[in-house]
Scaffold this motif. Structure first.
Motif, PDB file in Angstrom:
ATOM      1  N   LEU A 109      50.686  34.589  59.757  1.00 16.02           N
ATOM      2  CA  LEU A 109      52.072  34.819  60.190  1.00 16.02           C
ATOM      3  C   LEU A 109      53.074  34.374  59.117  1.00 16.02           C
ATOM      4  CD1 LEU A 109      51.859  33.740  63.935  1.00 16.02           C
ATOM      5  CD2 LEU A 109      52.034  36.049  63.039  1.00 16.02           C
ATOM      6  N   ARG A 110      52.858  34.842  57.909  1.00 19.19           N
ATOM      7  CA  ARG A 110      53.785  34.507  56.844  1.00 19.19           C
ATOM      8  C   ARG A 110      53.639  35.504  55.693  1.00 19.19           C
ATOM      9  NH1 ARG A 110      50.845  29.796  53.581  1.00 19.19           N
ATOM     10  NH2 ARG A 110      52.870  29.850  52.586  1.00 19.19           N
ATOM     11  N   ASP A 111      54.652  35.568  54.880  1.00 18.75           N
ATOM     12  CA  ASP A 111      54.618  36.477  53.736  1.00 18.75           C
ATOM     13  C   ASP A 111      54.394  35.670  52.474  1.00 18.75           C
ATOM     14  OD1 ASP A 111      55.315  38.609  55.451  1.00 18.75           O
ATOM     15  OD2 ASP A 111      57.425  38.004  55.327  1.00 18.75           O
ATOM     16  N   LEU A 112      53.604  36.247  51.590  1.00 11.40           N
ATOM     17  CA  LEU A 112      53.279  35.562  50.346  1.00 11.40           C
ATOM     18  C   LEU A 112      53.281  36.612  49.238  1.00 11.40           C
ATOM     19  CD1 LEU A 112      52.467  32.596  49.870  1.00 11.40           C
ATOM     20  CD2 LEU A 112      50.101  33.257  50.215  1.00 11.40           C
ATOM     21  N   GLY A 113      53.934  36.300  48.127  1.00 14.14           N
ATOM     22  CA  GLY A 113      53.951  37.257  47.020  1.00 14.14           C
ATOM     23  C   GLY A 113      52.616  37.274  46.308  1.00 14.14           C
ATOM     24  N   SER A 114      52.301  38.422  45.733  1.00 16.13           N
ATOM     25  CA  SER A 114      50.997  38.553  45.080  1.00 16.13           C
ATOM     26  C   SER A 114      50.898  37.682  43.822  1.00 16.13           C
ATOM     27  CB  SER A 114      50.723  40.006  44.726  1.00 16.13           C
ATOM     28  OG  SER A 114      51.747  40.497  43.886  1.00 16.13           O
ATOM     29  N   ARG A 115      52.055  37.334  43.237  1.00 13.80           N
ATOM     30  CA  ARG A 115      52.021  36.503  42.029  1.00 13.80           C
ATOM     31  C   ARG A 115      52.354  35.041  42.313  1.00 13.80           C
ATOM     32  NH1 ARG A 115      52.425  40.033  37.355  1.00 13.80           N
ATOM     33  NH2 ARG A 115      52.323  42.122  38.172  1.00 13.80           N
ATOM     34  N   ASP A 116      52.526  34.740  43.573  1.00 15.54           N
ATOM     35  CA  ASP A 116      52.803  33.373  43.994  1.00 15.54           C
ATOM     36  C   ASP A 116      51.626  32.473  43.590  1.00 15.54           C
ATOM     37  OD1 ASP A 116      54.568  32.108  46.659  1.00 15.54           O
ATOM     38  OD2 ASP A 116      52.826  31.031  45.880  1.00 15.54           O
ATOM     39  N   GLN A 141      45.871  30.853  43.796  1.00 16.34           N
ATOM     40  CA  GLN A 141      44.875  29.819  44.084  1.00 16.34           C
ATOM     41  C   GLN A 141      43.991  30.231  45.264  1.00 16.34           C
ATOM     42  OE1 GLN A 141      44.359  27.147  42.078  1.00 16.34           O
ATOM     43  NE2 GLN A 141      42.539  26.812  43.340  1.00 16.34           N
ATOM     44  N   LEU A 142      44.617  30.864  46.241  1.00 15.75           N
ATOM     45  CA  LEU A 142      43.899  31.324  47.439  1.00 15.75           C
ATOM     46  C   LEU A 142      42.799  32.314  47.064  1.00 15.75           C
ATOM     47  CD1 LEU A 142      44.305  31.188  50.681  1.00 15.75           C
ATOM     48  CD2 LEU A 142      45.358  33.420  50.394  1.00 15.75           C
ATOM     49  N   VAL A 143      43.142  33.268  46.214  1.00 21.30           N
ATOM     50  CA  VAL A 143      42.180  34.283  45.777  1.00 21.30           C
ATOM     51  C   VAL A 143      41.011  33.611  45.057  1.00 21.30           C
ATOM     52  CG1 VAL A 143      41.842  36.273  44.238  1.00 21.30           C
ATOM     53  CG2 VAL A 143      43.912  36.117  45.640  1.00 21.30           C
ATOM     54  N   LYS A 144      41.349  32.676  44.190  1.00 20.14           N
ATOM     55  CA  LYS A 144      40.336  31.940  43.441  1.00 20.14           C
ATOM     56  C   LYS A 144      39.385  31.201  44.392  1.00 20.14           C
ATOM     57  CE  LYS A 144      40.983  29.234  39.303  1.00 20.14           C
ATOM     58  NZ  LYS A 144      41.964  28.499  38.489  1.00 20.14           N
ATOM     59  N   ASP A 145      39.981  30.491  45.350  1.00 23.70           N
ATOM     60  CA  ASP A 145      39.185  29.707  46.300  1.00 23.70           C
ATOM     61  C   ASP A 145      38.294  30.599  47.161  1.00 23.70           C
ATOM     62  OD1 ASP A 145      40.374  27.449  45.318  1.00 23.70           O
ATOM     63  OD2 ASP A 145      41.804  27.213  46.964  1.00 23.70           O
ATOM     64  N   ILE A 146      38.853  31.708  47.613  1.00 23.36           N
ATOM     65  CA  ILE A 146      38.078  32.613  48.472  1.00 23.36           C
ATOM     66  C   ILE A 146      36.872  33.160  47.710  1.00 23.36           C
ATOM     67  CG2 ILE A 146      38.131  34.942  49.506  1.00 23.36           C
ATOM     68  CD1 ILE A 146      40.879  34.210  50.688  1.00 23.36           C
ATOM     69  N   LYS A 170      40.713  37.613  34.584  1.00 25.17           N
ATOM     70  CA  LYS A 170      41.749  37.361  33.587  1.00 25.17           C
ATOM     71  C   LYS A 170      43.034  36.804  34.183  1.00 25.17           C
ATOM     72  CE  LYS A 170      40.105  40.673  30.152  1.00 25.17           C
ATOM     73  NZ  LYS A 170      39.967  42.124  29.972  1.00 25.17           N
ATOM     74  N   THR A 171      43.387  37.289  35.399  1.00 22.16           N
ATOM     75  CA  THR A 171      44.714  36.946  35.930  1.00 22.16           C
ATOM     76  C   THR A 171      44.682  36.311  37.319  1.00 22.16           C
ATOM     77  OG1 THR A 171      45.006  39.066  37.026  1.00 22.16           O
ATOM     78  CG2 THR A 171      45.658  38.966  34.714  1.00 22.16           C
ATOM     79  N   ASN A 172      43.515  36.328  37.971  1.00 21.06           N
ATOM     80  CA  ASN A 172      43.405  35.926  39.382  1.00 21.06           C
ATOM     81  C   ASN A 172      44.267  36.788  40.294  1.00 21.06           C
ATOM     82  OD1 ASN A 172      41.486  33.725  39.520  1.00 21.06           O
ATOM     83  ND2 ASN A 172      42.943  32.662  38.186  1.00 21.06           N
ATOM     84  N   GLN A 173      44.584  37.971  39.804  1.00 25.23           N
ATOM     85  CA  GLN A 173      45.393  38.878  40.620  1.00 25.23           C
ATOM     86  C   GLN A 173      44.650  40.192  40.858  1.00 25.23           C
ATOM     87  OE1 GLN A 173      49.324  39.420  38.992  1.00 25.23           O
ATOM     88  NE2 GLN A 173      49.536  37.229  38.665  1.00 25.23           N
ATOM     89  N   PHE A 174      44.992  40.819  41.971  1.00 26.28           N
ATOM     90  CA  PHE A 174      44.462  42.151  42.246  1.00 26.28           C
ATOM     91  C   PHE A 174      45.173  43.148  41.333  1.00 26.28           C
ATOM     92  CE2 PHE A 174      42.974  39.998  45.930  1.00 26.28           C
ATOM     93  CZ  PHE A 174      42.041  40.792  46.569  1.00 26.28           C
ATOM     94  N   PHE A 207      46.074  46.199  42.349  1.00 26.79           N
ATOM     95  CA  PHE A 207      47.068  46.869  43.190  1.00 26.79           C
ATOM     96  C   PHE A 207      47.387  45.967  44.380  1.00 26.79           C
ATOM     97  CE2 PHE A 207      44.013  50.111  41.482  1.00 26.79           C
ATOM     98  CZ  PHE A 207      44.773  50.415  40.359  1.00 26.79           C
ATOM     99  N   THR A 208      48.399  46.326  45.156  1.00 23.29           N
ATOM    100  CA  THR A 208      48.860  45.444  46.248  1.00 23.29           C
ATOM    101  C   THR A 208      47.712  44.753  46.981  1.00 23.29           C
ATOM    102  OG1 THR A 208      50.777  46.840  46.571  1.00 23.29           O
ATOM    103  CG2 THR A 208      50.240  45.321  48.374  1.00 23.29           C
ATOM    104  N   PRO A 209      47.676  43.446  46.940  1.00 22.12           N
ATOM    105  CA  PRO A 209      46.588  42.719  47.612  1.00 22.12           C
ATOM    106  C   PRO A 209      46.845  42.570  49.112  1.00 22.12           C
ATOM    107  CG  PRO A 209      48.030  41.178  46.477  1.00 22.12           C
ATOM    108  CD  PRO A 209      48.590  42.543  46.207  1.00 22.12           C
ATOM    109  N   PRO A 210      45.774  42.424  49.891  1.00 23.82           N
ATOM    110  CA  PRO A 210      45.913  42.228  51.335  1.00 23.82           C
ATOM    111  C   PRO A 210      46.265  40.761  51.611  1.00 23.82           C
ATOM    112  CG  PRO A 210      43.593  42.289  50.748  1.00 23.82           C
ATOM    113  CD  PRO A 210      44.355  42.429  49.466  1.00 23.82           C
ATOM    114  N   THR A 211      47.515  40.373  51.298  1.00 20.33           N
ATOM    115  CA  THR A 211      47.898  38.954  51.335  1.00 20.33           C
ATOM    116  C   THR A 211      47.669  38.318  52.710  1.00 20.33           C
ATOM    117  OG1 THR A 211      50.146  39.801  51.601  1.00 20.33           O
ATOM    118  CG2 THR A 211      49.584  38.907  49.451  1.00 20.33           C
ATOM    119  N   HIS A 212      48.129  38.993  53.761  1.00 17.00           N
ATOM    120  CA  HIS A 212      48.008  38.404  55.099  1.00 17.00           C
ATOM    121  C   HIS A 212      46.541  38.261  55.501  1.00 17.00           C
ATOM    122  CE1 HIS A 212      52.027  40.073  54.777  1.00 17.00           C
ATOM    123  NE2 HIS A 212      52.403  39.170  55.660  1.00 17.00           N
TER     124      HIS A 212
END
Ligand SMILES: *Cc1c(COP(=O)(O)O)cnc(C)c1O
Length: 416
Positions: free
Chosen positions: A65-72, A77-82, A278-282, A284-289
């Motif tokens: 129940l919150r919004d998070l930017g993909s580059r936040d 860190q969340l992507v890395k941990d998962i 390289k970036t810990n980023q997706f 294209f738009t990641p499924p943040t929620h």
């Protein structure tokens, strides 16, 4: 309705800025969890005894129940941990394997593996199937225009290791062998470790790919011992996150050779991996929620005792279901030597008053959602026991089934 209004009123009371700071102090989160778990009339009411989408815990739902930017930084860190946690769930070493999340449902990861692991020219695939999900593996190859041999086994049997051996002996022309671990259409567990050992023994260069969608996290599986190069699952199966992405557990030595193979940009698992590294980023738009919810789901999974704990709960669910249904006289589609505990297929009872649509609808009115059958050679329905389901939910379902049978004037216990 009343409680939905209550939530709306609660949300209106919170000013937007206090809401986000409330969240940080977890006040909002706690209120939502309380709302979701106590309210009688909300969207979590129906219990899903299905192969997916599956029920999730109130705390998993509220985690998103919150919004998070993909580059936040928090999201990065969340992507890395998962990814790290997924390698742990797989029980493999992070030096040899990696976890690559892919946007979309489970089939997206299946297709991404085929796209990425197969060479662009002269690819040849061998699929062993004993149900709808195995057939889908073959279908993906066909649609891609890849040469594929699909070897079929009866829907109520395992993939036969002896036959696999004789097929693989003397045929080294395959780049990849694929099969399903838990065939969710029937509930059969396939001997993926034995098949993997044969694949590597008889054709060491061949890639071995397992669809572990409905088993990963709940059925112990030795990926190393089974010589598995790619295994896929999705966020909303046994790890009990919400739908929105799938993932591949990939052997690095294989994946590193896959650069440039994919004929699809979005489904390029290598490119997805490379960019994440390289970036810990997706890309294209990641499924943040979905990922916020999934992180919470992983925490709850660990708290339950990992694969051991989750498999214990599902086995208990399944055994309560099986003995209760047996008492009512329902007959399983599979012989008792099958040991699957994810989903159970039941034959339509031989009672003149049974009608699946009515049976389904009457259970649905009681907020119990079962599933139609997916085997071809028998009229069946299915009852899954995975997702956020507990023994008391199974007992309640059994009570509802009994009541519905009576309402339909069926004779209990059913005649054999
Ligand atoms: C759920 C499932 C899938 C994936 O289905 P999606 O609808 O794409 O999520 C694939 N294989 C098996 C064995 C499954 O149980």
């Amino acid at each position: 309705m009343a409680s939905r209004l209550k939530l709306a009123r609660f949300l209106n009371c919170c000013k937007v800025d206090t809401l986000s700071s409330c969240y940080r102090q977890s006040i909002f989160k706690v209120s939502c969890v309380r709302y979701l778990s106590t309210s009688k009339t909300n969207m979590t009411d129906k219990k899903l005894f299905t192969p997916g989408p599956l029920g999730t815990s109130p705390s998993v739902k509220s985690a998103m129940l919150r919004d998070l930017g993909s580059r936040d930084v928090e999201f990065i860190q969340l992507v890395k941990d998962i990814r790290k946690k997924l390698v742990n769930v797989a029980g493999v070493s992070g030096a040899e394997f990696t976890a690559v999340p892919m946007q979309g449902s489970g089939t997206f990861a299946v297709e991404a593996v085929f796209q990425t692991a197969l060479p662009r020219t002269n690819a040849k695939v061998l699929v062993f199937e004993n149900g709808a999900y195995g057939k889908r593996l073959g279908k993906v190859c066909e649609v891609m225009g890849v040469e594929v041999d699909v070897v079929s086994f009866p829907e109520n049997e395992y993939v036969d290791v002896k036959k696999v051996e004789s097929l693989l002996k003397g045929n080294n022309s395959y780049n990849l062998v694929a099969m399903v671990h838990c065939e969710t259409s029937s509930g059969v567990f396939n001997p993926v470790v034995d098949v993997g050992k044969l694949v590597k023994k008889l054709n060491p260069d061949c890639t071995y790919f397992v669809d572990g969608m409905s088993s990963f996290g709940a059925v112990p599986l030795d990926i190393e011992d089974g010589c598995i190069d790619f295994l896929v699952s999705s966020a909303n199966k046994c790890l009990e996150g919400v739908p929105g992405f799938s993932y591949a557990i990939a052997r690095l030595s294989k994946l590193m050779k896959c650069k440039g193979n994919s004929r699809s940009l979005s489904l390029d698992l290598y490119d997805q991996y490379d960019n994440l590294e390289k970036t810990n980023q997706f890309r294209f738009t990641p499924p943040t929620h979905t990922m916020l919810a999934f992180y919470k789901a992983l925490e709850e999974f660990e708290k339950e005792g990992g694969v051991t704990g989750r498999s214990a709960r599902y086995q208990e669910n399944c055994s309560i279901l099986k003995s209760g249904m047996k008492e009512l006289g329902f007959q399983e589609f599979l012989e008792p030597y099958h040991k699957g505990y994810i989903i159970t297929s039941y034959k339509f009872p031989d009672d003149p008053n049974f009608n699946f649509n009515d049976f389904y609808m009457k259970l649905n009115e009681r907020d119990q959602v079962i599933y139609p059958g997916k085997v071809l050679n028998a009229d069946c329905f299915r009852i899954g026991n995975i997702g956020y389901l507990f023994p008391q939910d199974i007992r309640y379902l059994l009570q509802c089934i009994k009541d519905v049978c009576k309402e339909m004037n069926m004779t209990l216990p059913l005649k054999k």
